[in-house]
Design a protein around this motif. Structure first.
Motif, PDB file in Angstrom:
ATOM      1  N   THR A 152      -3.884  -5.591   0.371  1.00  0.00           N
ATOM      2  CA  THR A 152      -4.929  -6.758   0.392  1.00  0.00           C
ATOM      3  C   THR A 152      -4.899  -7.253  -0.787  1.00  0.00           C
ATOM      4  O   THR A 152      -5.473  -8.777  -0.828  1.00  0.00           O
ATOM      5  CB  THR A 152      -6.187  -6.329   0.518  1.00  0.00           C
ATOM      6  OG1 THR A 152      -6.662  -5.320  -0.341  1.00  0.00           O
ATOM      7  CG2 THR A 152      -6.480  -5.602   2.043  1.00  0.00           C
ATOM      8  N   LYS A 191      -7.465 -10.146   8.377  1.00  0.00           N
ATOM      9  CA  LYS A 191      -8.579 -10.037   7.270  1.00  0.00           C
ATOM     10  C   LYS A 191      -9.875  -9.294   7.776  1.00  0.00           C
ATOM     11  O   LYS A 191     -10.335  -8.520   6.841  1.00  0.00           O
ATOM     12  CB  LYS A 191      -9.100 -11.577   6.890  1.00  0.00           C
ATOM     13  CG  LYS A 191      -7.988 -12.340   6.194  1.00  0.00           C
ATOM     14  CD  LYS A 191      -8.363 -13.697   5.616  1.00  0.00           C
ATOM     15  CE  LYS A 191      -7.393 -14.333   4.988  1.00  0.00           C
ATOM     16  NZ  LYS A 191      -6.638 -15.072   5.917  1.00  0.00           N
ATOM     17  N   GLN A 195     -10.849  -5.420   6.273  1.00  0.00           N
ATOM     18  CA  GLN A 195     -12.398  -5.338   5.958  1.00  0.00           C
ATOM     19  C   GLN A 195     -13.131  -4.333   6.361  1.00  0.00           C
ATOM     20  O   GLN A 195     -13.743  -3.602   5.785  1.00  0.00           O
ATOM     21  CB  GLN A 195     -12.845  -6.853   5.795  1.00  0.00           C
ATOM     22  CG  GLN A 195     -14.177  -6.936   4.962  1.00  0.00           C
ATOM     23  CD  GLN A 195     -13.844  -6.727   3.544  1.00  0.00           C
ATOM     24  OE1 GLN A 195     -12.766  -7.070   2.816  1.00  0.00           O
ATOM     25  NE2 GLN A 195     -14.943  -6.133   2.920  1.00  0.00           N
TER      26      GLN A 195
END
Length: 257
Positions: free
Chosen positions: A68, A240, A244
Motif C-alpha cells: 500500500t 483501495k 483498507q
C-alpha cells in the motif's frame, strides 16, 4: 523486516522464513531468498532444499503494508515482476525444493510454495489465494501456476471465492504431495529430503532440467499479463477499499470500480 535463515545439514539446505507474526513476504524477503539461492548454488554442496516457515505459519501472504506504500501502477507491476522472477528461478533450479507447509500458505505464500517442486502439508494448514477479497488479484504467478496443479475449474473457484482449502483437500486436488499431522511435518519432509539427497547429483540435475519441458510457452506470456493486470488493479477504487477494509479488519464495500 524479517529474514530467510539458512542452514546446511549434510546435503540438505534448510531455508526458514523468519518474519513474525505472519511471515508476510516483503520485497526484502523475496530478495533474501534470491541471495540464499546464490549462496547454495555457489557452495555446490546441497542436493535438495527444504523451505519452511518459523512460528505459526509457512507464509500468510504478501506484505500488504509495504504494497500500500507504493504509488504508481508501474511500481506494482515491478513488484509483481520481481516476485515472478525469483519464484521462476526457484522452479528452474537444478536442485529440488520441498516446501514444508504448516499453519497457512496464503496469497504470496502459496505462490511461493507453488514455485517449489514438492509440497508436504500439515493436515490443518490452509492454502489459498484470497486476493480477490481485497479487491486485487494474485501477482506472483498464482493465476498461472494454480490451474496447472488443480485444473482450471478448481482454480477459478479458489481464486474467485478467495476461500482456502485444507491440507487433505490440497492433496486431493494435486496441490500437495502429502499431508501429515503438524507434529510430524518436519520429520516427514526431512525423510523425503534424505531419500533425494542419497541419489546421484548429476542424475538429479538432469531430472530437474527435463521435467520443465512439459510446461508450455503460454506460461511465460501468462505471467507477463498477470503482472500488467496486477499493476492496473491497484489503481482501482475497489482495491483501495479492499486493502483498507483488510487493514481495518472489516468487510469491504466494493463499488465495482
Amino acid at each position: 523486516m524479517g529474514k530467510i535463515a539458512y542452514e546446511l545439514e549434510g546435503k540438505i539446505a534448510y531455508l526458514t522464513i523468519q518474519s513474525p507474526p505472519a511471515n508476510a513476504l516483503s520485497s526484502y524477503l523475496i530478495k533474501d531468498i534470491n541471495e540464499k539461492l546464490n549462496k547454495i548454488e555457489s557452495e555446490n554442496i546441497a542436493k535438495v532444499i527444504v523451505l519452511k516457515g518459523e512460528g505459526k505459519f509457512f507464509s500468510a501472504g504478501a506484505d500488504i503494508k509495504e504494497i500500500t506504500a507504493l504509488q504508481n501502477s508501474s511500481d506494482y507491476e515491478s513488484l509483481s515482476n520481481q516476485g515472478q522472477q525469483v519464484f521462476d528461478r526457484i522452479e528452474s533450479l537444478s536442485i529440488p525444493v520441498i516446501a514444508s507447509i504448516h499453519g497457512a500458505a496464503l496469497g504470496g505464500g502459496l505462490e511461493l510454495a507453488m514455485a517449489c517442486h514438492i509440497r508436504i502439508v500439515a493436515e490443518k494448514a490452509k492454502l489459498g489465494l484470497p486476493e480477490m477479497s481485497l479487491g486485487i488479484i494474485p501477482g506472483f504467478a498464482g493465476t498461472q501456476r494454480l490451474p496447472g496443479y488443480v485444473g482450471t475449474a478448481k482454480a477459478y473457484e479458489m481464486i474467485l471465492s478467495g476461500e482456502p482449502i485444507s491440507g487433505p483437500e490440497a492433496v486431493k486436488w494435486g496441490l500437495a504431495n502429502k499431508t501429515v499431522p503438524e507434529v510430524d511435518l518436519i520429520a516427514e519432509t526431512t525423510k523425503l529430503a534424505e531419500k533425494i539427497a542419497a541419489k546421484s547429483k548429476p542424475a538429479i540435475n538432469h531430472i530437474m532440467r527435463l521435467i520443465p519441458f512439459a510446461k508450455t510457452e503460454l506460461f511465460s506470456k501468462g505471467v507477463r499479463e498477470e503482472a500488467k493486470a496486477f499493476g492496473t488493479m491497484f489503481g482501482s477504487q475497489d482495491a483501495k477499499e479492499g486493502v483498507q477494509a483488510f487493514l481495518e479488519k472489516r468487510e469491504p464495500n466494493f463499488q465495482d470500480k
